[in-house]
Enzyme design. Sequence first.
Site: not given
Ligand code: GLA
Length: 352
Positions: A244, A135
């Site tokens: 994710e 990010e």
């Molecule tokens: C972000 C992070 C993850 C996790 C998610 C929510 O996307 O990259 O490691 O913390 O948020 O749980």
Amino acid sequence: MPSLAEAYHEAFPIGVAMASPLKGGYSEEELTMLRHQFSIATPANCLKWKFLQTGLDDWKFEKADAFVKWVGEQKLKALGHCLIWNREKYDPVWLFEDKSEPASKKLVLKRLQRSIETIVGRYAGKLDSWEVVNEAIGDTKDGPKLRESRWTRFTGDAFIETAYRAVMQADPKARLAYNDYNTEYDWRRERIIELVKGLQDKNIPIEIIGIQGHYELDDIPFEKLEQSIVELHEATGARIAVTELDIDVVRRKDWWGASPAQRAEISKRNPYPDGCPHEILERQAEQYEALFRIFLKHPDKIDRVTFWGLSDKRSWLNTWPWERDNYPLLFDADLIPKPAFHRLLALAKSLP
Ligand code: GLA
């Protein structure tokens, strides 16, 4: 119960994010499912730098060691996630201080390099890849390219290059990944491409771009997602990992633009406290299938598809950004496979 990882074996690995087994909490049944249903594990938190090092000499490796040991015993692949999470609230504040004064850029980068060498060196040879930076890109089209944090204020963009080079040195075999969200926005995707290509031009071989994939029911940008997979791959040669994946059924979209008073109202929303209506689960299943149909069109580009958790019981969306009963994953809180699981399995079986 058939295994999703086996069913998709020919197409791409299926992964799962999990806590350190040391944290307790996991039942035997959950551990069995983790190793049976998935072929690669992401440490949800325990390998995040912020949990490993809380001061210059304050290290806590127990949970991470236990995770790496466990996946090794299960013969599961695993990756590292994540070293730099470029959000101000996760900055290692101690790293930017030098005897109560602000540290110099040189010192910041030196400490960054040392910390990464310690962490990555400890697990060298045991992890498939590292999501080194997470990010980094800013959230507004007209704002700065990188999200502002202590990292950017103290080092400009130098922290990124330093971090990747340190990983290359500490574990030359680990593949390098960059991870981000909202790659479906054209301007964000363009910035990611610029960042990754800039690193590749400096002989930092980013091999994987992670698309987080935290989606919301009835609001999944299918076309833009496919465009992202194709463009990110074609522009950089990197493979695409869906890192994710989940589908929120108590959508959070309204939250972001809301005032504090509106948020107080929104945070009372909990439409399904006694279980998710079947009709919603069916829609979720259809939308998961539609996602996988896209992934299956591009097995040459997809590195893996990872779900952000095993079962609804453990999803972060039960508490973020407000507390509610949520149902985003493939297994319900009792580990019973949901309609989405059956759909994805049937889809895999229909493959040539
Ligand atoms: C972000 C992070 C993850 C996790 C998610 C929510 O996307 O990259 O490691 O913390 O948020 O749980």
